[in-house]
Design a protein around this motif. Structure first.
Motif: not given
Lengths: 344, 344
Positions: A265-269, A271-276, A287, A289-291
């Motif tokens: 993921r590189v889109g600035a989140p 969201y607070e929670q990830v459905p994993m 999962l 990635g990051g900034v």
């Protein structure tokens, strides 16, 4: 000088601000040649609470060194330089590991009284570690592509690198914004042969195909996941590059990834929670990635830009002067423009 | 024969069931020498809705081949074999990649009318791909350690491998259950020099120290995160191995990991959502792990067990006969026993 400030949602203004001056011997002053508006600038543009004082904004710029502090070596007045979207000392342990975004002396443009990139000039802290000299003149045709080294292209590259994209991995890219298209270009550059771009704007996905996308999926959500799975024998792709930052995009990413695969993921989140939960656990989905630590990648990416093998600057489809920056924000928010280049 | 069934929360019974027979030419029948109770068996033991018919249970076993189907090669009557906790053909693309848990012909013991491991014998589908011959006799002292190759030790190993544990990485292990202690042993085996074990049961953390833990943190939650950060100059560890599967453990893991680091989860998730919003994004934290493809690791781990360099079987601190399996569940649920070995 003039610079851009944001006062609240939809309220961007260009105003007179104090000229930047050296504060520390490690600072430099850079006159901005090119700046631009980032997709992440649209988050405060969409929802920032009103601020009486306003906040400086803009974190991507390329310019000319006007003055360098006494402890800055390797940079001289007149050098054309690009600035990554965070400053960093480039010497601490995090920087040495290539994680300049966690630099022990790093910071973000426009915060804590510093200048933003969407202005005439910027005081650059830790200039020697932050700025990268570009071997071009002030009027080079390559300036837009070189400017992308500040953020958007290394961000796409970061998603591809952290996902482990290689000639052996299939790739799904979620999002046809400038980051998504940069991720397509980065995945292609790393040798990916199958790149599925998920996006609905045909002008953008058209550029995505030129950048290397082999398939375009316009459907979203469950339907989009089904299409990616159809295209991959039912399995999904080894890697998914999530370039949006919204819940539905992340859910699509987790649905479109192959068992044992990686979502970066590189889109600035937003969201607070990830459905994993158990499903992704049983499927061994990662999962990452990051900034993006843009500074860590510039040396590697620069030669391909200089010799024209890649043209990441094609994501700019509109150029404005500093006074037109507010209209540039509006055009990007309304999806009239993909990415707006600023010539102060 | 006799086998274990679970009828609901707290209701485990050992009953007469039909003797297993070959169904497919790829099957084998294995007489069980050793089985055991898994921490993950305690989830249904704690919360399974009542079932009138009951369900076969147990997924870790080691035994002797009694009969092999006509298409099974490489295995003969009398061979001592260990069974990974899922069956797999060991030939499909996922198996070839080392992801046997996603095998295209795989399945889980006790589901769909198959036998569970906590019984006298098991029909093993895809026996040639599933079973691994152990070069020992039926009464070898090594049987407990060899049995751990079925699940618990490869699960700890999977967390260390997917997290990227090496001599250059510091490690936090969350959980002093059998998986957590196995993760300590696996991290040590991979060369980690700094291993912080988070757990409160001194008898268990004592074994953890013998397995290689250099520090023990008894505090939990925020306080536990603070302790790990204190022990690491404020930064947290490069890797965190989450061996519990509950929300608080995962939150601790995300708090204790260093920027740019990796959390690997191998505790079966009892949560649906993972709190990975902007904070972990900006810190470039990766979440990996998942259900361990034990079969992929057995060939690598076996020599170290055979020559005694590691003794993963030390996690067994109680042995019961088949009739005492219900009491074994109770003892593990009450934390009287760390992990219960079953001799049918």
């Amino acid at each position: 000088m003039r610079a851009t400030l944001i006062y609240g949602a939809g309220d961007v203004r260009v105003e007179q601000v104090p000229d930047p001056k050296l504060h520390e011997p490690t600072d430099a002053i850079v006159r901005v040649l090119r700046s631009c508006v980032c997709g992440s600038d649209l988050w405060p543009y969409g929802s920032m609470p009103d601020s009486a004082a306003g906040e400086r904004i803009g974190h991507e710029f390329l310019g000319v060194v006007e003055e360098a502090g006494s402890e800055v070596s390797g940079l001289r007045t007149g050098d054309v330089v690009v600035a990554p979207f965070v400053w960093a000392d480039n010497t601490c342990d995090f920087c040495s590991e290539g994680l300049h975004t966690s630099c022990r002396h790093g910071g973000m443009w426009g915060t804590g009284g510093t200048d933003g990139g969407q202005g005439e000039a910027v005081r650059v802290p830790h200039a020697q570690g932050t700025l990268v000299k570009m071997p071009v003149g002030e009027d080079a045709a390559l300036l837009p592509s070189l400017l992308t080294l500040s953020d958007v292209f290394p961000t796409g590259h970061h998603s591809a690198v952290t996902a482990g994209v290689s000639p052996r991995t299939s790739v799904t890219v979620i999002g046809d914004g400038a980051v998504g298209l940069s991720a397509v270009l980065a995945a292609k550059r790393l040798g990916a042969e199958r790149i599925i771009l998920m996006g609905r704007h045909t002008d953008r996905t058209g550029l995505g195909r030129e950048f290397g996308a082999t398939d375009v999926v316009a459907e979203r959500g469950e339907e989009g996941v089904e299409r990616v799975r159809e295209l991959t024998g039912g399995d999904g792709t080894h890697t998914v590059l999530e370039c949006v930052g919204l819940d539905p995009a992340l859910e699509t990413a987790l649905g479109a990834v192959r068992d044992g695969g990686v979502v970066s993921r590189v889109g600035a989140p937003q969201y607070e929670q990830v459905p994993m939960g158990f499903g992704t656990f049983f499927r061994n989905v990662t999962l990452t990635g990051g900034v993006a630590p843009a500074r860590a990648y510039i040396d590697e990416l620069l030669p391909d830009v200089l010799d024209g093998r890649i043209e990441p600057g094609r994501v700019f489809d509109r150029t404005v002067g500093l006074d037109q920056v507010p209209d540039g924000y509006r055009a990007m928010a309304d999806r009239e423009a993909l990415k707006v280049l600023v010539r102060p």
